[in-house]
Design an enzyme around this catalytic site. Structure first.
Site, short mmCIF file in Angstrom:
data_model
loop_
_atom_site.label_atom_id
_atom_site.label_comp_id
_atom_site.label_asym_id
_atom_site.label_seq_id
_atom_site.Cartn_x
_atom_site.Cartn_y
_atom_site.Cartn_z
N GLY A 77 -38.03 57.43 96.67
CA GLY A 77 -37.20 57.12 95.52
C GLY A 77 -36.70 58.35 94.81
N GLY A 89 -34.45 60.18 97.75
CA GLY A 89 -33.91 60.05 96.40
C GLY A 89 -32.41 59.89 96.32
N CYS A 109 -44.46 58.97 110.05
CA CYS A 109 -44.90 57.81 109.27
C CYS A 109 -46.28 58.09 108.69
CB CYS A 109 -44.95 56.55 110.13
SG CYS A 109 -45.61 55.15 109.19
#
Ligand code: SIN
Length: 331
Positions: free
Chosen positions: A244, A272, A159
């Site tokens: 993304g 993605g 993270c």
């Protein structure tokens, strides 16, 4: 698998023989876990529970990876926590969560009722935190009211949004120590790694040697967006993680490099995934399954849509088993 054929009558002359599309065998095995298909929800993009079930039949997905949990509740980072980008989005949620026990009481039963195969993601600030979370999970797995609900543990080593904490996934010995400390969970363990290092192969090797059954490649890229009117970062946490469609080639490269170096180590591709093309690329690079993440923020039906697109793509390309795609680019 042979394709079936249907005879359909035509107006004049003899009947035409039309081949039906072959059935695609979508089953896959990832780090000791058999799944009906290779499409999962990525951690952090489908909440902690069954909220996506209003849009998607969760039992039809390969698995649902829940947002990373720690033993104790954690409030996460200040708002704003997400910001759209032309290539996807950036987030600094900061691992907000209810804590494992509250999650098991409130959210796990709903996931079970929805028929989801649940992968629990855990996080920590120290090796001891991870060990405690793994111990708590072992207790949950042993509970008689929740048999078989949890199929695997994803250990989030990557993270980017924990203030003042460097990532375990950037340090091979530290990542290995965490993986060793989580063995107590008694579940297949997947290590979720970071794309923000040129030592990904070394970290993956260390995790595998410490008992990881698979690696998830990858988490988000470190990034920061500035609001030029206020001259301040747009996210409350400052920097964040970029995800993304723009992440696609980065994830494909990560999967490719690790698959080439460690051909026996199962890989879950993440980054993605939004359609058949992006999923197939990760599979061909060496993944046995993929996770849909950011696409779900734009369209909560995205995981199901990716699964349907992938199935159609296999039909259209005469691929009868998704397993034949896994690592195809290395052969
Ligand atoms: C977050 O909650 O900040 C994102 C979690 C992650 O990227 O691992």
């Amino acid at each position: 698998m042979p394709s079936r054929a249907t005879t359909i009558p035509i107006a004049a002359g003899s009947p035409a023989i039309v081949a039906e599309p072959p059935t695609v065998d979508l089953t896959t095995t990832v780090g000791g876990v058999s799944l009906p298909n290779p499409v999962m929800c990525a951690a952090g993009t489908a909440g902690h529970g069954a909220e996506l079930s209003a849009f998607v039949d969760l039992s039809r997905l390969g698995a649902v990876v829940v947002k990373s949990l720690s033993v104790d509740p954690w409030p996460g980072n200040p708002a704003p926590r997400v910001h759209p980008l032309s290539t996807g989005m950036i987030n600094s949620v900061g691992l907000e969560g209810p804590g494992l026990a509250a999650w098991a009481d409130a959210e796990l039963p709903q996931l079970q009722r929805a028929g989801a195969r649940v992968v629990v993601s855990i996080w920590g600030r120290s090796i001891e935190d991870y060990a405690e979370a793994a111990e708590a999970l072992a207790v949950l797995v042993g509970r008689h009211d929740q048999p078989g609900a949890i199929v695997a543990l994803e250990v989030n080593l990557s993270c980017p949004n924990l203030a003042g904490k460097s990532m375990f996934a950037h340090d091979a010995p530290a990542a290995a120590q965490v993986m060793a400390a989580t063995a107590v969970a008694g579940l297949p363990r997947w290590a979720k790694l970071s794309p923000n290092t040129d030592r990904l192969v070394q970290v993956a090797t260390a995790c595998a040697e410490a008992g990881a059954d698979a690696v998830t490649l990858t988490n988000t890229l470190l990034g920061l967006v500035i609001d030029i009117e206020t001259r301040r970062p747009v996210l409350g946490g400052g920097g964040g993680g970029v995800s993304g469609p723009g992440m696609g080639p980065i994830a494909v490269r990560a999967v490719w490099d690790v698959a080439r170096a460690l051909p026996q180590l199962p890989i879950i591709g993440a980054g993605g995934v939004c359609d058949a093309d992006s999923a197939v690329q990760l599979l061909m690079a060496g993944a046995s399954a993929v996770q849909v993440g950011t696409a779900t923020f734009a369209d909560p039906r995205a995981p199901q849509r990716v699964l349907d697109d992938l199935t159609r793509w296999c039909h259209d390309h005469g691929v009868t088993s998704v397993a034949e795609l896994c690592g195809a680019s290395h052969r």
